[in-house]
Design a protein around this motif. Structure first.
Motif, short mmCIF file in Angstrom:
data_model
loop_
_atom_site.label_atom_id
_atom_site.label_comp_id
_atom_site.label_asym_id
_atom_site.label_seq_id
_atom_site.Cartn_x
_atom_site.Cartn_y
_atom_site.Cartn_z
N ARG A 123 0.82 -1.20 0.00
CA ARG A 123 0.00 0.00 0.00
C ARG A 123 0.86 1.26 0.00
N THR A 124 2.01 1.19 0.67
CA THR A 124 2.92 2.34 0.67
C THR A 124 3.46 2.61 -0.73
N VAL A 125 3.88 1.54 -1.41
CA VAL A 125 4.39 1.70 -2.77
C VAL A 125 3.31 2.25 -3.69
N SER A 126 2.10 1.75 -3.55
CA SER A 126 0.99 2.25 -4.37
C SER A 126 0.72 3.72 -4.11
N ALA A 127 0.79 4.11 -2.82
CA ALA A 127 0.56 5.51 -2.47
C ALA A 127 1.64 6.41 -3.04
N VAL A 128 2.90 5.95 -2.97
CA VAL A 128 4.00 6.75 -3.53
C VAL A 128 3.84 6.89 -5.03
N THR A 129 3.45 5.81 -5.71
CA THR A 129 3.23 5.87 -7.15
C THR A 129 2.13 6.86 -7.49
N SER A 130 1.06 6.85 -6.70
CA SER A 130 -0.04 7.80 -6.93
C SER A 130 0.43 9.23 -6.73
N LEU A 131 1.28 9.44 -5.72
CA LEU A 131 1.81 10.78 -5.50
C LEU A 131 2.66 11.25 -6.67
N LEU A 132 3.52 10.35 -7.16
CA LEU A 132 4.37 10.72 -8.28
C LEU A 132 3.56 11.05 -9.52
N LYS A 133 2.46 10.33 -9.71
CA LYS A 133 1.61 10.59 -10.88
C LYS A 133 0.73 11.81 -10.67
N GLY A 134 0.11 11.87 -9.50
CA GLY A 134 -0.92 12.87 -9.27
C GLY A 134 -0.40 14.27 -9.07
N ARG A 135 0.71 14.45 -8.38
CA ARG A 135 1.16 15.79 -8.06
C ARG A 135 1.69 16.53 -9.29
N GLN A 136 2.28 15.79 -10.24
CA GLN A 136 2.85 16.42 -11.43
C GLN A 136 1.99 16.18 -12.68
N GLY A 137 1.07 15.24 -12.61
CA GLY A 137 0.23 14.95 -13.76
C GLY A 137 0.88 14.07 -14.79
N ILE A 138 2.16 13.69 -14.57
CA ILE A 138 2.87 12.80 -15.49
C ILE A 138 3.62 11.76 -14.68
N TYR A 139 4.07 10.74 -15.38
CA TYR A 139 4.83 9.67 -14.73
C TYR A 139 6.02 9.36 -15.62
N THR A 140 7.12 10.06 -15.40
CA THR A 140 8.28 9.96 -16.26
C THR A 140 9.09 8.72 -15.94
N GLU A 141 10.10 8.47 -16.76
CA GLU A 141 10.98 7.32 -16.54
C GLU A 141 11.75 7.48 -15.24
N ASN A 142 12.15 8.70 -14.93
CA ASN A 142 12.87 8.93 -13.67
C ASN A 142 11.99 8.62 -12.46
N GLU A 143 10.73 9.05 -12.52
CA GLU A 143 9.82 8.78 -11.42
C GLU A 143 9.51 7.29 -11.32
N ARG A 144 9.44 6.64 -12.46
CA ARG A 144 9.23 5.18 -12.44
C ARG A 144 10.42 4.48 -11.79
N ARG A 145 11.61 5.00 -12.04
CA ARG A 145 12.80 4.41 -11.41
C ARG A 145 12.79 4.62 -9.90
N LEU A 146 12.31 5.78 -9.46
CA LEU A 146 12.19 6.02 -8.02
C LEU A 146 11.26 5.01 -7.38
N GLY A 147 10.11 4.78 -8.01
CA GLY A 147 9.17 3.80 -7.48
C GLY A 147 9.76 2.41 -7.43
N THR A 148 10.54 2.05 -8.44
CA THR A 148 11.17 0.73 -8.47
C THR A 148 12.19 0.58 -7.35
N GLU A 149 12.95 1.63 -7.07
CA GLU A 149 13.93 1.57 -5.99
C GLU A 149 13.26 1.37 -4.64
N ILE A 150 12.13 2.01 -4.44
CA ILE A 150 11.39 1.83 -3.19
C ILE A 150 10.87 0.40 -3.07
N LYS A 151 10.35 -0.15 -4.18
CA LYS A 151 9.88 -1.54 -4.16
C LYS A 151 11.01 -2.50 -3.81
#
Length: 398
Positions: free
Chosen positions: A217-245
């Motif tokens: 649930r934490t990882v899902s929430a972080v992913t939602s924050l990365l998508k929702g706050r900026q409106g996009i989900y870039t490769e860099n942000e995807r890498r951040l989510g992967t590192e947390i996972k």
């Protein structure tokens, strides 16, 4: 190693299954426990000691106070280390003074010190490993609350009350039920042993079952924050989510590897305990598997201390800094783990630099001494939302 069977063994009239497992090659088993616990103790202490090339040495980058999740990781390591100390002391005495173990019998009712040492050392091991389980659960809760903006620095006090209170309460309650009416005359029957086993394995099962859900649930929430706050989900942000996972996966993997054998072994011994004759030929395979998992426990249980530090911080190196040097600290307000301040959200990404990560930060120094942030941290400064940056930086630098 940590098992309720070690406390059951302290009863002079212990059950046949406990007597069978503990008395099988006790010298070899004790040597394995000492070796595993000693290696784990040495390297885990080495892991958490400050390093010369770490973040601590950078005078222009003062060391901030750690957030509560960072403190929890440090406390987990301390609990694991103290548990290893108990295993080393107990196994060393058993190997050095075999007569002490032999005095624990129904025939010897005058000497109580063998039972006292047996119970005391078993409770020490159970207490600190149980506390480690509770702290691991609190860590999963804390990182989840960080994303939900609900955690505060004051929650560390609540975590202390929960973990130590429950660890002591369950340990004392389980031992009291097991050793009723006295240590020298334990009551036979599963009605006294089962509460002891339940109090031992409750925090372990809690981490095994609940922590994966909280981390997911934490990882899902972080992913939602990365998508929702900026409106996009870039490769860099995807890498951040992967590192947390990956970070959460390593923590869970270590826990499953170190403690799953305990559940298998206890299930097999509990089954043997309900049989009229545990030495029956049809139970040979069950006995063999129980013995194999018993020795695996002796190796893996103490290794949790070292493996946890690897999962938390990675390999921190051997360049230990034992010098005592005064260091400047940033001016701090009553910032919470989620970086909440009285007027909104703290926009300082540096506030997420926790002291456990000083070694990893030190590795990013260039030859001329300038600090080069990692790609993950650099990403945090590319957008226009400092709240999001500081939150994701918290996970990456924890």
């Amino acid at each position: 190693m940590a098992s309720p069977r070690l406390e059951t063994f302290c009863c002079p009239n212990r059950d046949a299954a406990t007597d069978f497992i503990v008395n099988f090659q006790p010298v070899f088993f004790g040597a394995i426990c000492i070796g595993s616990a000693s290696v784990s103790l040495l390297f885990s202490i080495l892991q958490i000691l400050p390093k010369r090339r770490g973040y601590r040495r950078l005078g222009q980058y003062p060391l901030p106070k750690p957030a509560s999740s960072s403190r929890i990781l440090f406390i987990i390591s301390i609990c694991d280390i103290l548990g290893c100390v108990g295993i080393i002391v107990r196994s060393s005495v058993w190997l050095g003074l075999p007569s002490l173990v032999g005095d624990i019998s129904t025939a010897n009712t005058s000497e109580v010190w063998p039972e006292v040492f047996c119970v005391g050392s078993a409770m020490w091991i159970q207490l600190f490993f149980s506390a480690s389980f509770w702290w691991m659960f609190c860590y999963a809760v804390d990182v989840f609350l960080v994303v939900k903006r609900s955690a505060g620095i004051s929650t560390i006090v609540l975590y202390h009350m929960i973990t130590w209170g429950l660890a002591v309460l369950l340990c004392v309650e389980g031992v009291a039920m097991l050793y009723y009416p006295s240590i020298s005359s334990c009551e036979n029957g599963l009605q006294h042993a089962i509460p002891h086993y339940v109090t031992t394995y409750t925090p372990l099962l809690l981490v095994l079952l609940v922590n994966p859900i909280l981390f997911t649930r934490t990882v899902s929430a972080v992913t939602s924050l990365l998508k929702g706050r900026q409106g996009i989900y870039t490769e860099n942000e995807r890498r951040l989510g992967t590192e947390i996972k990956i970070r959460f996966f390593k923590i869970l993997l270590v826990f499953f590897i170190c403690w799953l054998p305990n559940l298998i072994n206890e299930s097999l011994l509990f089954y043997l305990e309900m049989q009229t004759d545990i030495k029956a030929s049809e139970l040979k395979n069950i006995r063999n598997v129980a013995l194999i998992t018993w020795f695996i426990m002796g190796i893996l249980n103490p290794m949790q201390a070292f493996l946890n530090t690897l999962a938390f911080h990675g390999w921190t190196g051997l360049d230990v800094d034992l010098s005592l040097q005064p260091r400047r600290e940033l001016a701090w307000d009553s910032a919470s783990t989620s970086l909440v301040t009285a007027g909104g959200y703290n926009t300082m990404v540096a506030s997420t630099l926790l002291y456990q990560s000083h070694v990893q930060e030190g590795k990013k120094l260039t030859g001329n001494g300038h600090h080069q942030p990692s790609d993950a941290v650099s990403v945090l400064s590319e957008g226009n939302d400092p709240w999001l940056h500081s939150h994701v930086g918290f996970f990456l630098l924890l």
